[in-house]
Design a protein around this motif. Sequence first.
Motif, PDB file in Angstrom:
ATOM      1  N   ASN A 127       0.828  -1.195   0.000  1.00 39.32           N
ATOM      2  CA  ASN A 127       0.000   0.000   0.000  1.00 39.32           C
ATOM      3  C   ASN A 127       0.868   1.253   0.000  1.00 39.32           C
ATOM      4  OD1 ASN A 127      -2.644   0.581  -0.123  1.00 39.32           O
ATOM      5  ND2 ASN A 127      -3.124  -0.063   1.960  1.00 39.32           N
ATOM      6  N   GLY A 128       1.891   1.238   0.829  1.00 36.92           N
ATOM      7  CA  GLY A 128       2.784   2.385   0.930  1.00 36.92           C
ATOM      8  C   GLY A 128       3.451   2.684  -0.399  1.00 36.92           C
ATOM      9  N   ILE A 129       3.873   1.648  -1.079  1.00 37.82           N
ATOM     10  CA  ILE A 129       4.514   1.807  -2.383  1.00 37.82           C
ATOM     11  C   ILE A 129       3.549   2.425  -3.384  1.00 37.82           C
ATOM     12  CG2 ILE A 129       5.430   0.519  -4.354  1.00 37.82           C
ATOM     13  CD1 ILE A 129       6.641  -1.457  -2.367  1.00 37.82           C
ATOM     14  N   GLU A 130       2.376   1.827  -3.436  1.00 36.47           N
ATOM     15  CA  GLU A 130       1.361   2.243  -4.396  1.00 36.47           C
ATOM     16  C   GLU A 130       0.945   3.701  -4.187  1.00 36.47           C
ATOM     17  OE1 GLU A 130      -2.857   0.292  -5.279  1.00 36.47           O
ATOM     18  OE2 GLU A 130      -1.294  -1.180  -4.851  1.00 36.47           O
ATOM     19  N   LEU A 131       0.659   4.023  -2.933  1.00 35.28           N
ATOM     20  CA  LEU A 131       0.178   5.369  -2.630  1.00 35.28           C
ATOM     21  C   LEU A 131       1.268   6.416  -2.855  1.00 35.28           C
ATOM     22  CD1 LEU A 131      -1.907   4.548   0.561  1.00 35.28           C
ATOM     23  CD2 LEU A 131      -2.762   5.102  -1.723  1.00 35.28           C
ATOM     24  N   THR A 132       2.511   6.015  -2.634  1.00 43.62           N
ATOM     25  CA  THR A 132       3.604   6.947  -2.878  1.00 43.62           C
ATOM     26  C   THR A 132       3.714   7.258  -4.367  1.00 43.62           C
ATOM     27  OG1 THR A 132       4.788   6.062  -0.988  1.00 43.62           O
ATOM     28  CG2 THR A 132       6.076   7.331  -2.559  1.00 43.62           C
ATOM     29  N   ARG A 133       3.545   6.229  -5.167  1.00 42.81           N
ATOM     30  CA  ARG A 133       3.562   6.449  -6.622  1.00 42.81           C
ATOM     31  C   ARG A 133       2.484   7.448  -7.018  1.00 42.81           C
ATOM     32  NH1 ARG A 133       4.084   0.342  -8.148  1.00 42.81           N
ATOM     33  NH2 ARG A 133       6.304   0.068  -7.749  1.00 42.81           N
ATOM     34  N   ASN A 134       1.305   7.247  -6.480  1.00 48.06           N
ATOM     35  CA  ASN A 134       0.216   8.172  -6.771  1.00 48.06           C
ATOM     36  C   ASN A 134       0.576   9.589  -6.328  1.00 48.06           C
ATOM     37  OD1 ASN A 134      -1.279   6.110  -7.736  1.00 48.06           O
ATOM     38  ND2 ASN A 134      -2.585   5.894  -5.930  1.00 48.06           N
TER      39      ASN A 134
END
Lengths: 352, 352
Positions: free
Chosen positions: B236-243
Motif C-alpha cells: 500500500n505504501g509503495i502504491e500510494l507513494t507512486r500516486n
Amino acid sequence: MKKHPTIYDIAKKADTSTATVSRVLSNSDYPVRSELREKIKKVAKEVNYIPNMIGRQLKTNNSMTIGVIIPSITNPFYSSIVLGIEDIARSRGYHVFLCNSHRSPQLEEEYLKTLFEKQVKGLIVSSISPDKNLLGALVQKDLNIVAFDQTIEGLNSSQIHFDYRKGGYMATEYLIKKGHRKIALISSPLTRPSRISVYKGYLNALENYNIEIDKSLIQIASREYEEFERSYEFRNGIELTRNLLKCSELPTAVFVCNDMTAFGVMNELNKQGINVPEQISVMGFDNIEFSEMITPPLTTVQQPDYEMGKLACNLLLDQLDGKIVENVDIMLQPRIVNRSSVLDLESSLLKN
Amino acid sequence: MKKHPTIYDIAKKADTSTATVSRVLSNSDYPVRSELREKIKKVAKEVNYIPNMIGRQLKTNNSMTIGVIIPSITNPFYSSIVLGIEDIARSRGYHVFLCNSHRSPQLEEEYLKTLFEKQVKGLIVSSISPDKNLLGALVQKDLNIVAFDQTIEGLNSSQIHFDYRKGGYMATEYLIKKGHRKIALISSPLTRPSRISVYKGYLNALENYNIEIDKSLIQIASREYEEFERSYEFRNGIELTRNLLKCSELPTAVFVCNDMTAFGVMNELNKQGINVPEQISVMGFDNIEFSEMITPPLTTVQQPDYEMGKLACNLLLDQLDGKIVENVDIMLQPRIVNRSSVLDLESSLLKN
DNA sequence: CACCTTTTAGTAATCGATTTCTATTTTTAA
DNA sequence: TTAAAAATAGAAATCGATTACTAAAAGGTG
C-alpha cells in the motif's frame, strides 16, 4: 455467574432424553426420527444452546487442541510459523495454545507440563531445553510431537529440519561467485545446532573454493541471549559490526546468520558511513517479511517459515487423525533470494 | 492409546478415597493427616501422576483459559501485544488460545463461538466485525471481554483505547514545528474508527496552524485489505507513494498512518531516487520494533504495544479474579519517538 | 401369523476430577 | 467426666457431555 442451558435442559423442554439430544446435536448418524430431530434443534436454538466442549472432552478424551512452544512470537520468523500452524489448525477444527518460552528451559518445562495437564493432543515445539527427558517422557505418554527449527537427537517424534549447513554453504558460495574473497561472518553464539551448521556451511564453502579462512573476519557473539530481552539480534548485529570494523582490512562482504542481525549490521555500517552494497555487501539468512522492506532490500537465504508452520501442523494433525502412523523426518531446502544488498564485483569491475 | 493414572488409581494404591486424594493433590486446605498426606504424594509421584484439568474444569467450571483474537500475528504490532498478554497470562496461571481473524468477520464469529464452547473465561479482542451482536451476546453470557485497538460503541465491556486523534495531531504538529507546510498524508482505507481518528488529527493540526488543506497531498488507499493477504501495508505504501509523486509539487513531508506502510513509502522514495529525509521527511505511526532498524530510523508515534498487551491481560484477569467489578475504560496517550526520518527545515535553513 | 430384523429412544454408566454430606474419632472446654 | 467442637476421612453426588445397553415399536419374510 449465570448458568448456561445444557442438553439436560433441552431434553426436558423437548420431552425426550439427553441421549437423543446428544445424538442430534453432535451430528451422530445414530437414527432419530426426523420429527423429533427437528424439535430438538428448534428447542436448542430457542434456548440459545452452546455445547460445553469440556463435557464432551472428558468423555471422548479428545480436546481438539494442540500446543505450540516457540522462543518468542515477536520474532517474525516464529510469528509466520505460528500463523501457518494456526491457519491449518483452524481449518481442521483444532485450537492452538500459544507459549513463548523466552528461551528459558524452566519456562519450557513448565509449559510442557501444563499443556499436558490441559490434555493437548499434540505439540509443535522449537525446543530450547538441553534436557530432552521431559519431552521424551511426553512422547512415552502417547503425545504426538512435531519438533522443528532445532533438531532433537534421539527424540522419538516427527521432525522438520532445515538444511542449515547447505544454507550457509549456498550463501557463502553466492558471495564467492559474485567475486568476493574477503567474506566476513557475523553470527549469534554457537549454542544451537542450527547455528553451528550455518557456520560449518560457511567454512565448507571457503575451503571448497580454496579461500583461506581469516579468523579476524569471523565475529561470533559471546554474550548470551537474556530471557525476555527484546531486539537481541539487532543489537548483536550492531555490536559485532563494530568489532569487525576494528580489524584493519575491510571485508568486501558480510554473511550474517539471520536477517534481524543483518539489520543491525546494515544499521551500523550506515552509521559509520559505509555504503551497502557499494563498499560492503550484506547477505542475510531467514528471509523474514521485513527483509524486502529495508533499503537496500536484503539478499538472503529463504527459510520457508509460513509453509513450515503449515507443514508442521498438517503433519501433526495427520498423525492425530491416524492418517500417518510412522514418524516423519522432513528436510527443507534453502533457496537464495536475490535482492540488492550484494554487489557483483565481477560485473562492477567490468564497468570500470 | 495409553491410559494415564487418575486419582482413583492413587486412592486404591494408597488405600484411601478419591476425595482425600483430591484434597491433598489440589492443595486444598481441608485437613488431612500429614502421614496420609505424604503417603498420597508419594504414590502420586511413583505412578507419575499428572492431573487431568478437563476433569477439574468440568466440576469447577474454571478453565483458566482466555482467548485472544487479533487480525494477524505476523503484524509486529499485534505480536508484541500478544507477547504482553501471554507473559501476564502465564505468570497468573492462565493459558491463551490464539486466534488470527485475518480481518474476516466470518472467521471472527467462528472463533468467538468455538472459544465460548471451549469455556474460555475471558476474551481480549481487536474486533473487526461490524456486527457487535455476537460479541454483545457473549457479554450477556457472563464472559469477560476486554476490547482494544478498535473502540466498540455500546459494548458493555472494558476497553483499552488509544488516543488516535491526538496521535495524528501530534505527528502533524511535530512536522509543522519542524518547518513543514506541504505535508502529505498516506493512509490505509478509512474503514476503521482508529484510522478516521488519525486522519482527523491530521486535519485538525493543519487547521489549527492555518495551513490550507491540499487534497492532492492526501492519499488514502481505496483497495481493501484482502483476507490472508500478507505485506498489505507495505505494498500500500509503495502504491500510494507512486500516486502521490504524480502530483506536480512535491511535499516536504509525509505523514503515514502506520509504520509498515511507511516502510513502503520509504522504499518507493528510495527507488525513485528521492532522499529521506533530505528531500522528503517521513513520519510514521505505531513504533513497531523494526522502525528503529531501518535506514534512516523512522521518526514515529509510539503506541505502547507490549505494555498494552500486559495492561489488557491484567485488566481482564483482575476482573476474572473479582479484583475489579466495574468495567474500565483506559485511554492511552501517544508519544513522539524522535529519530532520523524527519528533517528540521528551520535549522537546515539556518545553515544555508 | 409367527419370527426375525431394523428402527428408534430411553436408562444408566462413564469420563476425572471436586465437593457436599455423613460419620467417625479426637480434642477442647466446662 | 461429659458435652460440644474440631479434625479427619469416606460415600456419593456432581459437572455436561457421550455411549453401551436395554427395550419397545415397526417392518419384513416365509
